[in-house]
Scaffold this motif. Structure first.
Motif, short mmCIF file in Angstrom:
data_model
loop_
_atom_site.label_atom_id
_atom_site.label_comp_id
_atom_site.label_asym_id
_atom_site.label_seq_id
_atom_site.Cartn_x
_atom_site.Cartn_y
_atom_site.Cartn_z
N THR A 19 0.85 -1.19 0.00
CA THR A 19 0.00 0.00 0.00
C THR A 19 0.88 1.24 0.00
O THR A 19 1.78 1.37 0.84
CB THR A 19 -0.92 0.01 1.23
OG1 THR A 19 -1.75 -1.15 1.21
CG2 THR A 19 -1.81 1.25 1.25
N GLN A 65 -3.38 0.19 -3.23
CA GLN A 65 -2.55 -1.01 -3.24
C GLN A 65 -1.98 -1.21 -4.65
O GLN A 65 -2.65 -0.96 -5.65
CB GLN A 65 -3.33 -2.24 -2.83
CG GLN A 65 -3.56 -2.27 -1.32
CD GLN A 65 -3.93 -3.66 -0.84
OE1 GLN A 65 -4.88 -4.25 -1.34
NE2 GLN A 65 -3.19 -4.15 0.13
N ASN A 107 -0.99 -6.47 3.06
CA ASN A 107 0.31 -5.98 2.59
C ASN A 107 1.38 -7.05 2.77
O ASN A 107 1.44 -7.72 3.81
CB ASN A 107 0.73 -4.72 3.36
CG ASN A 107 -0.06 -3.50 2.93
OD1 ASN A 107 -0.62 -3.46 1.86
ND2 ASN A 107 -0.09 -2.51 3.80
#
Length: 112
Positions: A19, A65, A107
């Motif tokens: 991100t 993202q 992530n």
């Protein structure tokens, strides 16, 4: 013609989801670009230079993202050390469109 690689070659490329947490202008880059800071979870935060100014504003990019190759050697670009390569594809107008998942992903997750 497309050069073939082996599956083992593909496994060497570490593509992760991260991100974007910070975006800055990059006036010293030869072509218009941003300096990005990307959170890859347990892998930490990595920096990248990205020539994505045609389609994305700094505000558009924060909290977005992206997919990136995280195991390239760091590369000096002007006065900035780029630590990963954000993935995108050129559209018909030769603008970079970011590759990203439709739904949120943790992530640091690896693309397989």
């Amino acid at each position: 013609m497309i050069s073939e690689i082996s599956f083992d070659d593909f496994l060497k490329v570490d593509i992760r989801i991260g991100t974007i947490i910070e975006v800055n202008d990059f006036p010293k880059a030869r072509k218009p670009a941003y300096q990005l800071k990307i959170d890859f979870g347990e892998l930490g935060i990595k920096k990248s230079s990205a020539q994505i100014t045609d389609l994305y504003t700094k505000e558009d990019l924060v909290d977005r993202q992206v997919s990136a190759i995280v195991n390239f050697k760091p590369r000096q670009i002007a006065n900035f050390m780029s630590e990963c390569l954000v993935l995108g594809i050129y559209n018909e107008e030769k603008q970079v469109v970011l590759l990203q998942a439709k739904t949120p992903i943790k992530n640091g997750e690896q693309v397989r």
